[in-house]
Design an enzyme around this catalytic site. Sequence first.
Site, mmCIF file in Angstrom:
data_model
loop_
_atom_site.group_PDB
_atom_site.id
_atom_site.type_symbol
_atom_site.label_atom_id
_atom_site.label_comp_id
_atom_site.label_asym_id
_atom_site.label_seq_id
_atom_site.Cartn_x
_atom_site.Cartn_y
_atom_site.Cartn_z
ATOM 1 N N GLY A 24 -21.843 -30.336 22.817
ATOM 2 C CA GLY A 24 -20.541 -30.807 22.365
ATOM 3 C C GLY A 24 -20.588 -31.908 21.323
ATOM 4 N N HIS A 121 -18.165 -22.605 12.254
ATOM 5 C CA HIS A 121 -19.253 -21.637 12.213
ATOM 6 C C HIS A 121 -20.337 -22.154 11.269
ATOM 7 C CE1 HIS A 121 -21.175 -17.739 12.532
ATOM 8 N NE2 HIS A 121 -21.354 -17.777 11.225
ATOM 9 N N THR A 153 -9.053 -15.373 14.115
ATOM 10 C CA THR A 153 -8.289 -14.120 14.142
ATOM 11 C C THR A 153 -9.099 -13.143 15.001
ATOM 12 O OG1 THR A 153 -9.378 -13.456 12.097
ATOM 13 C CG2 THR A 153 -7.216 -14.490 11.872
HETATM 14 C C1 GRF Z 1 -22.798 -25.821 16.064
HETATM 15 O O1 GRF Z 1 -23.791 -25.551 15.126
HETATM 16 C C2 GRF Z 1 -21.679 -24.860 15.855
HETATM 17 O O2 GRF Z 1 -21.414 -24.586 14.516
HETATM 18 C C3 GRF Z 1 -22.254 -23.648 16.533
HETATM 19 O O3 GRF Z 1 -22.837 -24.159 17.711
HETATM 20 C C4 GRF Z 1 -23.261 -25.474 17.476
HETATM 21 C C5 GRF Z 1 -22.620 -26.340 18.506
HETATM 22 O O4 GRF Z 1 -23.128 -27.604 18.574
HETATM 23 N N1 GRF Z 1 -21.299 -22.620 16.700
HETATM 24 P P1 GRF Z 1 -22.396 -28.705 19.435
HETATM 25 O O5 GRF Z 1 -22.206 -28.185 20.854
HETATM 26 O O6 GRF Z 1 -21.089 -29.033 18.784
HETATM 27 O O7 GRF Z 1 -23.339 -29.872 19.435
#
Ligand code: GRF
Length: 207
Positions: A24, A121, A153
């Site tokens: 997180g 993403h 979406t």
């Molecule tokens: C991030 O790279 C996000 O883009 C991807 O998963 C990772 C999550 O990291 N989908 P965190 O849990 O926010 O540290």
Amino acid sequence: MHPDGPSMSDGTKKTVAIFISGGGSNMLALLRSMQGDHPARPCLVLSNDPAAAGLERARALGVPVAAVDHRPFGGDRAAFEAALMPHLDEAAPDIIALAGFMRVLTGGFVSRFAGRMLNIHPSLLPKYPGLNTHARAIEAGDAEAGCTVHEVTPELDSGPILGQARVPVLQGDTPESLAARVLEQEHSLYPAVLRRFAAGDRTPVFL
Ligand code: GRF
């Protein structure tokens, strides 16, 4: 934390539920940003993994947390989502921010929150939707990588782009070293987009 509290909204602010699956760090960046004159406040951090480290971090900041383990539902995504609903009904978020949430949501769930759900993403969409984005960027010999915040979406990683941040791909980069460089940008991009989005402005942010 700021005295007006991370989880308190005076009713003039938008409320935000953040969905996580892991540590997180993006969630934390969002929580820390929602203070002072920010147009939103967090109302819930929700995880599909009761052991997600981010839950404790959110709780420590005074934000309500909930976990619904997806595993007992097997492949039944709709049943899992139905189990999320009591938490969402209670928190009544205006906006949902997916932040490292590793479950695919059904079209039904996404439609329910149409225009109110964001995702981050780790690629420069439309390049590399799905998994292993950093390895794919390195493999392709790309000179640049980055991250994208987009509206969610029903089609995976395909909604309107609300912001992007770019980083160089360096000689000798591994997926891990590139991921770390991109993640740092995620922590700036997502709060910047959320602030704008919560104020009703969908103009994309480019960092
Ligand atoms: C991030 O790279 C996000 O883009 C991807 O998963 C990772 C999550 O990291 N989908 P965190 O849990 O926010 O540290």
